[in-house]
Design an enzyme around this catalytic site. Structure first.
Site, PDB file in Angstrom:
ATOM      1  N   ASP A  16       0.837  -1.194   0.000  1.00 18.85           N
ATOM      2  CA  ASP A  16       0.000   0.000   0.000  1.00 18.85           C
ATOM      3  C   ASP A  16       0.876   1.249   0.000  1.00 18.85           C
ATOM      4  O   ASP A  16       1.944   1.269   0.623  1.00 18.85           O
ATOM      5  CB  ASP A  16      -0.897  -0.012   1.245  1.00 18.85           C
ATOM      6  CG  ASP A  16      -2.060   0.963   1.139  1.00 18.85           C
ATOM      7  OD1 ASP A  16      -2.280   1.522   0.054  1.00 18.85           O
ATOM      8  OD2 ASP A  16      -2.759   1.166   2.152  1.00 18.85           O
ATOM      9  N   HIS A  33       3.277   2.930  -8.821  1.00 17.55           N
ATOM     10  CA  HIS A  33       3.128   1.501  -9.109  1.00 17.55           C
ATOM     11  C   HIS A  33       4.391   0.952  -9.771  1.00 17.55           C
ATOM     12  O   HIS A  33       4.831  -0.162  -9.453  1.00 17.55           O
ATOM     13  CB  HIS A  33       1.924   1.276 -10.029  1.00 17.55           C
ATOM     14  CG  HIS A  33       0.608   1.652  -9.410  1.00 17.55           C
ATOM     15  ND1 HIS A  33       0.238   1.209  -8.158  1.00 17.55           N
ATOM     16  CD2 HIS A  33      -0.409   2.420  -9.868  1.00 17.55           C
ATOM     17  CE1 HIS A  33      -0.973   1.689  -7.873  1.00 17.55           C
ATOM     18  NE2 HIS A  33      -1.380   2.419  -8.894  1.00 17.55           N
ATOM     19  N   LEU A 127      11.876 -20.607  -2.848  1.00 15.86           N
ATOM     20  CA  LEU A 127      10.799 -19.750  -2.336  1.00 15.86           C
ATOM     21  C   LEU A 127       9.593 -19.894  -3.247  1.00 15.86           C
ATOM     22  O   LEU A 127       9.731 -20.005  -4.464  1.00 15.86           O
ATOM     23  CB  LEU A 127      11.249 -18.282  -2.318  1.00 15.86           C
ATOM     24  CG  LEU A 127      10.181 -17.235  -1.978  1.00 15.86           C
ATOM     25  CD1 LEU A 127       9.870 -17.265  -0.482  1.00 15.86           C
ATOM     26  CD2 LEU A 127      10.620 -15.833  -2.410  1.00 15.86           C
TER      27      LEU A 127
END
Length: 240
Positions: A16, A33, A127
């Site tokens: 955020d 972004h 991962l």
């Protein structure tokens, strides 16, 4: 971190603050972004380096479809570009990619890019990177309930089994089946809410809120969150 047992298995991040980061610099929200992609790279690398096994990122919610068309279009194009460009780095770092959400709302080209990346990285084991795209927690629970109802309609002999169903059994209908619930959920930019994210799965997650805006959340911030987690006493409703 010295004590490996204190490292969370699954860290999830609500990313955020991209828009505010850009606005503070007199730029359009889309610049935030774009800069946020660098934080995704940094946190993915930090997760591998610290021994985290699952890193999930809340990239785009079902509610985000209501944003301005220009911004949504940019986000989808950025997602497409990032997926294609990041494959070599994911392969180098041993990262497996999974994208979860209501993918029926995504374009055919984006879905094709996602499927290609997931297939190519499927054998990586360092991962698991999970991107939640066009996702909401309520939608997830609803689609799980629908799956269960359809399962019962197709197999009425399962009625007694459904009546005895426990939490874990229902969890297998969720879109996150096979993925451990998040040990810690991080939210950046100073906001302190879940925003309809993994409502079922976060029942016993530890929460970490930081004022750092997502484009500024890099490896040091990630490690700081893990240090805070290492000092938490997780009791799961019991007494220790």
């Amino acid at each position: 971190m010295e004590n490996q047992s204190s490292v969370p298995v699954h860290v999830s991040i609500i990313m955020d603050g991209n828009g505010r980061w850009a606005q503070e610099r007199g730029k359009e929200r889309i610049f935030g972004h774009a800069e946020g992609i660098e934080s995704v790279r940094a946190c993915t690398e930090a997760a591998v380096e610290t021994g985290v096994r699952y890193l999930s990122l809340f990239a785009f919610s079902e509610e985000n479809w209501g944003r301005p068309e220009k911004e949504v279009g940019f986000l989808m194009e950025m997602m497409m570009k990032s997926i294609r460009e990041e494959v070599p780095k994911l392969m180098k770092n041993g990262v497996r990619l999974i994208v979860l959400g209501n993918r029926a709302r995504l374009s055919d080209s984006l879905n094709a890019a996602i499927d290609g990346c997931m297939e190519e990285t499927a054998g990586n084991t360092a991962l698991t990177l999970i991107i939640f795209l066009s996702y909401s927690g309520k939608w997830d629970i609803l689609q799980a309930a629908k799956k269960m109802a359809l399962d019962l309609l197709e197999h009425p002999e399962k009625k007694e089994e459904v009546e005895k169903m426990g939490m874990d059994a229902f969890g297998r209908y969720l879109i996150t089946d096979g993925i451990p619930d998040p040990d810690m959920i991080v939210r950046t930019s100073g906001e302190e809410r879940l925003s309809n994210y993994m409502l079922w799965q976060s029942a016993y997650s530890e929460f970490y809120f930081t004022d750092v805006l997502w484009p500024d959340f890099r490896k040091d911030s990630f490690r700081q969150a893990l240090e805070v987690y290492a000092h938490r006493n997780r009791r799961y409703g019991k007494v220790k």
